[in-house]
Design an enzyme around this catalytic site. Structure first.
Site, PDB file in Angstrom:
ATOM      1  N   HIS A  64       0.826  -1.210   0.000  1.00 21.99           N
ATOM      2  CA  HIS A  64       0.000   0.000   0.000  1.00 21.99           C
ATOM      3  C   HIS A  64       0.859   1.259   0.000  1.00 21.99           C
ATOM      4  CE1 HIS A  64      -2.979   2.764   2.241  1.00 21.99           C
ATOM      5  NE2 HIS A  64      -3.457   2.600   1.017  1.00 21.99           N
ATOM      6  N   HIS A 116      -1.342  10.828  -2.704  1.00 19.19           N
ATOM      7  CA  HIS A 116      -2.644  10.391  -2.225  1.00 19.19           C
ATOM      8  C   HIS A 116      -3.590  11.559  -1.993  1.00 19.19           C
ATOM      9  CE1 HIS A 116      -5.662   9.385   0.847  1.00 19.19           C
ATOM     10  NE2 HIS A 116      -5.691   8.211   0.272  1.00 19.19           N
TER      11      HIS A 116
END
Length: 322
Positions: A73, A115
């Site tokens: 991740h 992100h």
């Protein structure tokens, strides 16, 4: 997916230093040889000897008895600043079959790994990425916030990331965070094609429209739909979007684990996010998921070791044709 909650800085710094020792040196990481057996194309091994994950013309489902694919991740984001080449390198060295990253476009239309909508949390700058040029993003320090040893780490472009994966090994699960029109998605797809990575990239998003645009532009790239909660009929949604993957939050899947079997019967894989404890890894492995997205890929791979010899019964079929 939501911002990662990080460890307290002293422990994080110690872990970061340990990761750099493993690499030999952070500054020299890019010059180090890639890991033996790194995945380099459709149907190849992840390099860990744990699971064969096929990409491109085949569905990302696992063979019976294989543990879930390990998906790092934002890279190895528990050991290095997220969405950076350093995090990608550590994840690759840990044996992760896939790197998961987020992509957003700069003001001048260059896809970068980020992100959040702003650079505030993960760099020394401020402002929305959509208001900053590529040159401005390149000038930011994307490492010091995580640990001093990563000072000077840059925000990578998608081109830089894919070039690294292409030459050194690895596959990419790429999340489109924002795209206002099909032209912005085309800017992402063009880079994937130029880097000759269409057979080693899967694209996911929370926004079904992003996936429809990708399907129009690149029908050969497998698609995954991210979900915080399960749809009333995940199979119907998967069929409408022609998904290869349905990727729910772990908390959502725990409310109805039987959906894994239903999706498998429809030929759709399930990669769950974001699981970081042995208890969660064990539970979702028993559900039959095909992949686990985690901030701790090395620890997950270590957890899976005994499962290659003793075998955990899989509850869902795998290896179905498209």
């Amino acid at each position: 997916m939501r911002p990662t909650r990080m460890r307290p800085r002293p422990l994080r710094t110690a872990l970061a230093l340990a990761a750099c020792v493993v690499l030999g040196s952070l500054a020299g990481a890019a010059a180090l040889p890639g890991p033996a057996g790194a995945a380099v194309g459709t149907g190849t091994s992840t390099g860990t000897g744990r699971a064969t994950v096929t990409v491109g013309s085949s569905l990302p489902l696992l063979a019976d008895g294989a543990p879930p694919a390990v998906v790092a991740h934002r890279g190895a984001s528990s050991l290095a600043p997220e969405n950076t080449i350093a995090a990608q390198e550590i994840a690759r060295r840990s044996g992760a079959g896939f790197i998961e990253n987020d992509v957003r476009l700069s003001q001048d239309g260059v896809p970068h790994l980020m992100h959040d909508a702003t650079v505030d949390r993960t760099t020394d700058g401020t402002g929305a990425i959509a208001t900053l040029s590529s040159a401005q993003l390149h000038s930011l320090d994307a490492g010091s916030w995580f640990a001093p040893v990563f000072a000077g780490t840059r925000v990578p472009t998608l081109t830089e990331q894919l070039a690294d994966l292409r030459t050194r090994g690895g596959n990419l699960l790429l999340e489109i965070k924002r795209a206002d029109d099909i032209q912005q998605v085309a800017a992402i797809i063009d880079i994937v094609r130029v880097q000759e990575m269409t057979e080693r990239v899967l694209i996911q998003s929370f926004d079904p429209q992003h996936l429809r645009w990708v399907r129009t532009l690149a029908p050969d790239i497998p698609l995954g739909l991210l979900r915080n909660t399960l749809d009333p009929d995940p199979v119907a949604v998967s069929e409408e979007l022609r998904l290869a993957l349905y990727n729910p939050a772990g908390t959502a899947l725990e409310k109805n684990p039987g959906v894994v079997d239903q999706l498998h019967q429809a030929g759709v894989g399930v990669w769950v996010w974001t699981l970081d404890t042995a208890e969660k890894w064990d539970r979702h492995t028993r559900y039959g998921v095909d992949g686990i997205i985690t901030n701790r890929p090395g620890e997950l791979i270590g957890f899976q070791h005994p499962r290659n010899t003793s075998g955990v019964p899989r509850t869902g079929p795998a290896g179905m044709p498209r």
